[in-house]
Design a protein around this motif. Structure first.
Motif: not given
Length: 250
Positions: A34-35, A66-67, A102-105
């Protein structure tokens, strides 16, 4: 009526909107990849015949997200991936457009589609599909390999490659669905090219970049500012009532 009521009301309304952003960030403090959403407010002068130098209204905006990277956690699960640097994973949004996360699950559904939080993961030729029941592994460059059920390690074959993209100088824009998209034209999202140099870490997850302590302090601060605005409105109303009483006596 004193225009201070309007200025205080605008401040209270924007404080409520900021509180919603802060609450959303806090609720996702443990969400993978999460961003944090940013929120900004600025003072603007009140225009019109009743303009006074002591009066100012409030304009709020959500300039972006926010990155900064979140903390990395080793899981050992073969379908857990964490993007390195500025790389993003391409997925298919509910409207069919290409979005980035960016979620990698990752998970494999009953049809063999590789998904991230329910969204199909995009590869070189569209949504990635793997053989059902196969043992899947991911390489550092996003290559997807699989071993068919009942086969040994020597039967490892590549079945696709994840699309990893790196945003340009314009960055990415957060959508209402929580996914990010590249800026486009005429209101349409743009497409990022695949970055062959982008890398990922297999067996790890990137956590949320929300700082729970700072977010909680921000929530308390926003709540106090809202109370201050409502107190100003109450004071202005009392002053008007007193002024009306004096006029009626005269």
């Amino acid at each position: 009526m004193d225009r201070i009521l309007y200025t205080a009301m605008s401040g209270a309304r924007q404080s409520m909107e900021q509180q919603a952003v802060v609450s959303h960030n806090l609720a996702n403090a443990s969400t993978t990849g999460f961003r944090a959403q940013l929120h900004a407010m600025r003072a603007v002068p009140v225009e019109g015949d009743g303009r006074l130098d002591t009066r100012a209204s409030v304009a709020a905006s959500t300039p972006g997200a926010d990155t900064s990277p979140g903390p990395m956690t080793r899981t050992g699960r073969t379908l857990d991936v964490a993007m390195k640097g500025d790389a993003w994973l391409a997925v298919q949004a509910p409207d069919g457009s290409e979005a980035y996360t960016r979620r990698g699950d990752l998970q494999v559904d009953g049809d063999g589609l590789l998904r991230s939080a329910g969204h199909p993961v995009i590869g070189e030729g569209g949504p990635v599909q793997v053989p059902l029941g196969a043992q899947v592994s991911l390489g550092a460059d996003g290559t997807i390999s699989a071993i068919a059920p009942g086969q040994g390690p020597d039967a490892l074959v590549p079945v696709g490659r994840l699309k990893l993209a790196t945003p340009g100088p314009d960055g990415l824009e957060r959508g209402v669905d929580g996914l990010f998209r590249a800026p486009g034209q005429d209101g349409q999202p743009g497409l990022l090219p695949a970055d062959d140099d982008a890398k990922l870490i297999s067996g790890a997850l990137e956590g949320s970049n929300v700082n729970p302590v700072e977010t909680m302090v921000s929530m308390i601060d926003v709540a106090r500012r809202y109370e201050m605005q409502t107190k100003v409105m109450s004071t202005a109303d009392e002053n008007d009532q007193r002024a009306n009483s004096l006029l009626s006596l005269s």
